[in-house]
Motif scaffolding. Sequence first.
Motif, short mmCIF file in Angstrom:
data_model
loop_
_atom_site.label_atom_id
_atom_site.label_comp_id
_atom_site.label_asym_id
_atom_site.label_seq_id
_atom_site.Cartn_x
_atom_site.Cartn_y
_atom_site.Cartn_z
N SER A 16 0.77 -1.29 -0.07
CA SER A 16 0.00 -0.24 -0.16
C SER A 16 0.83 1.18 -0.01
O SER A 16 2.05 1.13 0.24
N ARG A 17 0.28 2.45 -0.25
CA ARG A 17 1.07 3.60 -0.46
C ARG A 17 1.24 3.95 0.95
O ARG A 17 2.45 4.41 1.38
N GLN A 18 0.17 3.57 2.11
CA GLN A 18 0.79 3.97 3.31
C GLN A 18 1.98 3.35 3.81
O GLN A 18 2.79 3.98 4.49
N ARG A 19 1.86 1.98 3.56
CA ARG A 19 2.98 1.34 3.95
C ARG A 19 4.37 1.89 3.42
O ARG A 19 5.39 2.12 4.02
N MET A 20 4.22 2.12 2.22
CA MET A 20 5.43 2.70 1.32
C MET A 20 6.07 3.61 1.77
O MET A 20 7.15 4.08 2.19
N PHE A 21 5.16 4.76 2.22
CA PHE A 21 5.59 6.20 2.75
C PHE A 21 5.97 6.14 4.14
O PHE A 21 7.01 6.68 4.70
N ASN A 22 5.37 5.19 5.06
CA ASN A 22 5.87 5.33 6.30
C ASN A 22 6.99 4.30 6.82
O ASN A 22 7.67 4.58 7.48
N ASP A 23 7.03 3.31 6.08
CA ASP A 23 7.98 2.23 6.39
C ASP A 23 9.13 2.14 5.52
O ASP A 23 10.46 1.43 5.81
N TYR A 24 9.23 2.35 4.21
CA TYR A 24 10.08 2.00 3.09
C TYR A 24 10.68 3.41 2.76
O TYR A 24 11.94 3.24 2.26
N MET A 25 9.85 4.78 2.34
CA MET A 25 10.57 5.54 1.59
C MET A 25 11.25 6.48 2.33
O MET A 25 12.14 7.30 1.99
N PRO A 26 11.41 6.45 3.81
CA PRO A 26 12.15 7.54 4.66
C PRO A 26 13.59 7.61 4.42
O PRO A 26 14.05 8.65 4.12
#
Length: 749
Positions: free
Chosen positions: A215-225
């Motif tokens: 999901s975009r939410q997991r993407m931005f919270n967990d993987y993108m930082p």
Amino acid sequence: MFAFSSVVYSNPYNNRMDEFIDNLMSKMTLEEKIGQLNLPASGEIITGQAKSSNVAERICKGQVGGLLNLKGVERIRDLQKLAVEESRLGIPLLFGMDVIHGYETIFPIPLGLSCTWNMEAIEQSARIAAIEASADGICWTFSPMVDVCRDARWGRISEGNGEDPYLGSEIARAMVRGYQGDAMKRNDEIMACVKHFALYGGAEAGRDYNSVDMSRQRMFNDYMPPYKAAVEAGAGSMMAAFNDVDGIPATGNKWLMTDLLRKDWGFDGFVVSDYTGITEMVDHGMGDVQDVAALSVNAGVDMDMVSDAFMTTLVRSVEEGKVSEETIDTACRRILEAKYKLGLFEDPYKYCDLKRPAKQIFCDKHRKIARKIAAESFVLLKNEGNILPLQKKGTVAVIGPLANTKANMPGTWSVAAVAENIPTLVEGMRFALGDKVDIITAKGSNLMSDAAYEERATMFGRSLNRDSRTDQQLLNEALEVAAKADVIVAAIGESSEMSGECSSRSELDIPDTQRTLLEALLKTGKPVVLTLFTGRPLVLNWEHKNVPAILNVWFGGSETGSAIADVLFGDVNPSGKLTTTFPQAVGQLPLFYAHKNTGRPLGEGRWFEKFRSNYIDVSNDPLYPFGYGLSYTTFEYGDVILNTKSMSMDGEITATVNIKNAGNYDGYEVVQLYIKDLIASVTRPVKELKGFKKIFIKAGETKTISFKISPEMLKFYNFNIDYVVEVGDFDVMIGPNSRDVKSARFTLR
């Protein structure tokens, strides 16, 4: 031809970069612009043969923007001279290499390096890598790799910083600073390339190059930082990932490369594909070579690594209207800007000082620092009965297939290492201990059994290197050596090739014949210390139950042997802490501390409850949690004290804890701060790392440690992918790892 002595190129820094590049590009043909987007492999070019090679011919024609993994400053100078003096416009080349955790002085693999939790040491390792690589002509490194990974089956977990986005972000910043220094002004500062953008560490089933779907939410919270942190630190380039993102391969994903990376994050460097990443989109089902090359450059990928897709198709795509010349111009400009920022237009031989290698590569100063950092990366997993540290006396048997091998000390992605210069474990220990301890050794086993070797030889279609003696012969020899020793150090685990790229594993046990060796050594009744070599978390249930002392040494780099001696014999008190969770079973994967609760969570401390989210054959708990690591001393944590129980949106809270060194050794402790958002508009993790401090505490001393907590630290991406902070209650947790914490609560109003 426009040579660098020409008036056109005289002192370009008197002009603004844009004006200089505008002037240069006005003289370039379309083919020459596309040539700047081409990054071929260098091949076996040696000094004196450069002019007769195919790569050299292409350089002279302006068809090459840079070269990949060419080692040796003389070779690089020869080819740079061709570009500058023989091509029509004299545009210098970029020279890139996989300088991942050191050049010839090798530091611990990145996963091990992250376990230092020491940002100064991590930055220093990148600084030394930049000094050595630049001394040998390299101006661009394909590092840092900042992919978050939560599945230990993935081989490239060894190349990253573990499972946590906050810690990964801090390391990303440190690595970029170390490589690039003061904006790459000096000749020992090189350009970083952050990889792999994006989400590569989330490959399904831990299988390399596999699909990624989240999901975009997991993407931005967990993987993108971590990627974003590297961009904010000023990284000069990014590398596209092999995997797809939302169904479109990253290498051809315009939302990823243009909308997010450039428009939202403000990245102003260039993007290079991974090795043949562009043509691999054909197998993704995105079209033929011309289609995928157009897709890639239109998405915002500026340089083609090795596949030659841009060189062979982009002129035709421009003629057919599939790619605009403006798009080619934009990509070309980004490559030229990188060369300008590196100072190559002012001095194309900036990185070609032939006197530097002898002084700055694999020098004593760098090796001493590598030894210190390696010792700091080791994680003490068990020390029953305080068997460690060992006394510097008597006879120690170092037994195992990793005891006397040079090639396995540096670990994966040590492409510039000179194996014969790297001491084995036994050699390093003898060097560190001198004549104080009698070190005897035996191989004990191959890395895996005869049957396993035969199976793999058949699989790979070739014979694999191994000892000609049988497993039983090796074991008998080991037991004879062990009988003469006071203590046994078992050098056991993965080989360096068992982790890294294309080294995914479906089972994570120590290989079969090594377990047999370890069992036999334990039956001798002698004290046994397991020095565990690994590039990933392994399943160590049996070892944890049966072996009295386990020191995880990862792959520690050039100075592994001496660093291991430093820790085993007490010159260094271990302080490493895990940055990735160790499972009890492969079936638990992916496994990570910052998971979310379910509607049927398992009760705290429970192994199994009916109709709860659990397994019937293993508990939900890891074997070793994130942040875990023992010391030769004992640290006692007091209660968490908050200076206030309420915080406004423009306020802050101070969390304080007293920590006492209650043991007999001075030591470093990594104090970890976690926060839990109790009620939110979307489900939130059970805890998230939000801060840490590595502190030195003398035996018997108590120190007070404080963390400042602000609303900014509580932000997350909500359902609409807005970055928000929401009012409510939060738990503050402080402890030595993610499991053993003390907590207090406050309210954000």
